[in-house]
Design a protein around this motif. Structure first.
Motif, PDB file in Angstrom:
ATOM      1  N   GLU A 236      20.707 -25.048  13.635  1.00 52.76           N
ATOM      2  CA  GLU A 236      20.073 -23.972  14.408  1.00 52.76           C
ATOM      3  C   GLU A 236      20.704 -22.642  14.015  1.00 52.76           C
ATOM      4  O   GLU A 236      21.932 -22.500  14.051  1.00 52.76           O
ATOM      5  N   VAL A 237      19.877 -21.668  13.654  1.00 51.17           N
ATOM      6  CA  VAL A 237      20.421 -20.393  13.185  1.00 51.17           C
ATOM      7  C   VAL A 237      20.604 -19.376  14.310  1.00 51.17           C
ATOM      8  O   VAL A 237      21.161 -18.301  14.084  1.00 51.17           O
ATOM      9  N   ARG A 238      20.181 -19.716  15.503  1.00 54.79           N
ATOM     10  CA  ARG A 238      20.337 -18.810  16.647  1.00 54.79           C
ATOM     11  C   ARG A 238      20.895 -19.580  17.832  1.00 54.79           C
ATOM     12  O   ARG A 238      20.480 -20.701  18.097  1.00 54.79           O
ATOM     13  N   PRO A 239      21.820 -18.978  18.574  1.00 49.72           N
ATOM     14  CA  PRO A 239      22.363 -19.647  19.751  1.00 49.72           C
ATOM     15  C   PRO A 239      21.326 -19.721  20.856  1.00 49.72           C
ATOM     16  O   PRO A 239      20.479 -18.834  20.988  1.00 49.72           O
ATOM     17  N   SER A 240      21.422 -20.762  21.650  1.00 53.11           N
ATOM     18  CA  SER A 240      20.514 -20.893  22.786  1.00 53.11           C
ATOM     19  C   SER A 240      20.877 -19.876  23.870  1.00 53.11           C
ATOM     20  O   SER A 240      21.978 -19.297  23.870  1.00 53.11           O
ATOM     21  N   GLU A 241      19.964 -19.666  24.794  1.00 48.03           N
ATOM     22  CA  GLU A 241      20.266 -18.783  25.929  1.00 48.03           C
ATOM     23  C   GLU A 241      21.443 -19.314  26.727  1.00 48.03           C
ATOM     24  O   GLU A 241      22.264 -18.548  27.239  1.00 48.03           O
ATOM     25  N   VAL A 265      25.691 -23.793   9.961  1.00 53.32           N
ATOM     26  CA  VAL A 265      25.127 -22.558   9.390  1.00 53.32           C
ATOM     27  C   VAL A 265      25.622 -21.387  10.227  1.00 53.32           C
ATOM     28  O   VAL A 265      25.926 -21.537  11.414  1.00 53.32           O
ATOM     29  N   ILE A 266      25.708 -20.229   9.596  1.00 51.82           N
ATOM     30  CA  ILE A 266      26.154 -19.055  10.345  1.00 51.82           C
ATOM     31  C   ILE A 266      25.093 -18.628  11.357  1.00 51.82           C
ATOM     32  O   ILE A 266      23.897 -18.788  11.130  1.00 51.82           O
ATOM     33  N   GLN A 267      25.565 -18.127  12.472  1.00 49.37           N
ATOM     34  CA  GLN A 267      24.715 -17.483  13.465  1.00 49.37           C
ATOM     35  C   GLN A 267      25.202 -16.049  13.653  1.00 49.37           C
ATOM     36  O   GLN A 267      26.183 -15.631  13.041  1.00 49.37           O
ATOM     37  N   LEU A 344      20.522 -11.760  12.014  1.00 54.56           N
ATOM     38  CA  LEU A 344      20.853 -12.605  13.154  1.00 54.56           C
ATOM     39  C   LEU A 344      21.613 -11.855  14.247  1.00 54.56           C
ATOM     40  O   LEU A 344      21.541 -12.225  15.422  1.00 54.56           O
ATOM     41  N   SER A 345      22.344 -10.814  13.877  1.00 59.57           N
ATOM     42  CA  SER A 345      23.105 -10.043  14.858  1.00 59.57           C
ATOM     43  C   SER A 345      22.283  -8.916  15.473  1.00 59.57           C
ATOM     44  O   SER A 345      22.660  -8.382  16.530  1.00 59.57           O
ATOM     45  N   GLY A 346      21.175  -8.558  14.820  1.00 65.97           N
ATOM     46  CA  GLY A 346      20.349  -7.458  15.291  1.00 65.97           C
ATOM     47  C   GLY A 346      19.910  -7.575  16.740  1.00 65.97           C
ATOM     48  O   GLY A 346      19.996  -6.594  17.503  1.00 65.97           O
ATOM     49  N   PRO A 347      19.425  -8.747  17.194  1.00 66.06           N
ATOM     50  CA  PRO A 347      18.971  -8.869  18.586  1.00 66.06           C
ATOM     51  C   PRO A 347      20.058  -8.591  19.622  1.00 66.06           C
ATOM     52  O   PRO A 347      19.745  -8.293  20.780  1.00 66.06           O
ATOM     53  N   PHE A 348      21.320  -8.678  19.233  1.00 66.99           N
ATOM     54  CA  PHE A 348      22.414  -8.401  20.164  1.00 66.99           C
ATOM     55  C   PHE A 348      22.823  -6.923  20.157  1.00 66.99           C
ATOM     56  O   PHE A 348      23.723  -6.528  20.897  1.00 66.99           O
TER      57      PHE A 348
END
Length: 366
Positions: A236-241, A265-267, A344-348
Motif C-alpha cells: 500500500e503506497v498510502r497510509p490508511s485514515e 514501499v515508501i509512503q 505521496l507527501s503532497g496531501p499532507f
C-alpha cells in the motif's frame, strides 16, 4: 528557563499539555528544545531483512558488504534505528504454517549491524519468531552483547513492551517498538513474543497498552521519544485514515518521531506539530522480488537533523537494493524517488525541498 521534558510530559498526562484529554485535539504547543552541543544526525531505515538469499550471500564474505556504498553515510551518523525483519540465530525450529522464513547467521549478521552503527533494532514485526522462541531469545542476546539495544520483543509481554534507551551524540533517545502484524507472534503474560497490539485509536485496550509503554519511556526522561511501528498491509503506497489518526495521537502523547515500516514501499511523510511522521520507510535490505510499478527495491535513508536544540530537518537520501546489498540510488532511481515522495507527501501539505540527489523536509514549526 525552558522546562524539562519530564515536566512538559507530566503536563501532557495531567491534561494541561498538548495532549489534554484523549477525546479532543489540544491547542498546538511546542515541546521544550532537545539539548545538544552541536548538529546531531540520527538515521532511520525501514525493513532490514538479512535472511534467506542475503544470508547466503554474505555469511562467508565481508559482512560490511551488505551495506554497499551506503556504509560511509551510515557510519557518519550519530545513531541508527532500523526494523530488523528476521531473527539472528542458528537455532530453533520453523513455526508451522508460515509462507516465508527469515533467519540470519549471527557470525556475520551481528558484525554487519554493528558496522553500520546500529543503535536500536526494532524487533516488533511478523518474522522475528519464524524459528520460534529460542531464536527470539538468541536474537536479543546476540544484539545486546554487541551493544545494540532492542525493543519490541522479549521473554514476556512486559519485556516486549519495554522501551529501549540509548544515548547518541549527547542526546538520550527512548524507542518504543510496536506491531499490528502476526498476532500469533504476540508476547503473552508469561510467554515470549512481540509487542503486538491493534494500533487503533478506537481500541481501548490498544490505547492503554501503548500509553503504558510510552509512560515507561517517559520515566527515563529522554530528550527524544521515538515510536517505531511495523504496521499496515503490504504494497500500500498510502497510509490508511486509521494509521494517520494513530500517528497524530502518538505525537499528541509526546512522541517526537513516528517511524513506520511494513508495506515494503515508501509512503509519504507528514509533519505534525513540528514532528516527522514517516508513514513507511520502505525496504532497506532484502532479496524480495520487485513489484512492477512499485519499485520496492528503492527507498530512502531518513536522517533526522537536530541542531541548536531543535529538530531542524529530515533529510531523505535515496538508496537502491541490488543483488542482496543496498547502495546509493542511480540517477534514474533517485529521480523516481524524489517525484514519488513529493506526490505521496503532497496531501499532507508537507514542504519537500531538493537537497542534492535527495530531499529535505524542514521541521520545528509547531
Amino acid at each position: 528557563m525552558q522546562p524539562t521534558r519530564r515536566a512538559f510530559l507530566a503536563s501532557v498526562l495531567s491534561g494541561t499539555g498538548i495532549a489534554g484529554c484523549l477525546g479532543r485535539v489540544p491547542e498546538p504547543t511546542c515541546p521544550p528544545p532537545v539539548e545538544s552541543d552541536g548538529p546531531v544526525r540520527i538515521g532511520f531505515a525501514g525493513d532490514v531483512m538479512l535472511g534467506r538469499n542475503v544470508d547466503e550471500t554474505w555469511r562467508d564474505g565481508d559482512p560490511v558488504g551488505v551495506w554497499g556504498s551506503t556504509i560511509d553515510r551510515l557510519r557518519a551518523l550519530d545513531g541508527l534505528v532500523l526494523n530488523l525483519e528476521c531473527c539472528v540465530s542458528d537455532r530453533g525450529q520453523r513455526t508451522p504454517g508460515r509462507g516465508f522464513y527469515f533467519r540470519a547467521e549471527p557470525e556475520w549478521a551481528v558484525p554487519a549491524l554493528d558496522a553500520a552503527g546500529t543503535s536500536v533494532a526494532g524487533l516488533a514485526n511478523n518474522h522475528l519468531l519464524d524459528f520460534g522462541p529460542q531464536a527470539l531469545r538468541d536474537t536479543v542476546t546476540h544484539l545486546e552483547a554487541a551493544g545494540i539495544a532492542t525493543a519490541g520483543a522479549g521473554s514476556d509481554r512486559t519485556a516486549a513492551f519495554t522501551p529501549a534507551t540509548v544515548t547518541v551524540g549527547g542526546i538520550e533517545i527512548a524507542v518504543v517498538a510496536l506491531t499490528d502484524q502476526a498476532p500469533l507472534y504476540a508476547a503473552r503474560g508469561d510467554s515470549p513474543g512481540t509487542a503486538f497490539t491493534t494500533l487503533s485509536t478506537g481500541d481501548p485496550l490498544s490505547k492503554r497498552r501503548v500509553d503504558a509503554a510510552l509512560a515507561r519511556a517517559r520515566e527515563r526522561d529522554p530528550d527524544l521519544l521515538v515510536a517505531t511501528l511495523h504496521w499496515g498491509p503490504n504494497w500500500e503506497v498510502r497510509p490508511s485514515e486509521g494509521q494517520q489518526r494513530v500517528a497524530r495521537w502518538l505525537i499528541d502523547r509526546g512522541v517526537d518521531v513516528v517511524h513506520g515500516h511494513s508495506a515494503h514501499v515508501i509512503q509519504g511523510v507528514e509533519t505534525y506539530r513540528g514532528r516527522p511522521i514517516i508513514y513507511d520507510a520502505g525496504d532497506y535490505v532484502d532479496d524480495y522480488l520487485i513489484k512492477e510499478g512499485l519499485h520496492n527495491d528503492r527507498s530512502f535513508l531518513f536522517e533526522l537533523v537536530v541542531a541548536d536544540g531543535t529538530l531542524r530537518a529530515l533529510r531523505l537520501v535515496p538508496v537502491e537494493i541490488d543483488d542482496s546489498a543496498v547502495g546509493a540510488a542511480s540517477e534514474t532511481a533517485a529521480q523516481w524517488l524524489r517525484e514519488r515522495m513529493r506526490t505521496l507527501s503532497g496531501p499532507f501539505g508537507t514542504t519537500v525541498e531538493r537537497a542534492g540527489d535527495g530531499l529535505r523536509i524542514p521541521l520545528g514549526e509547531c
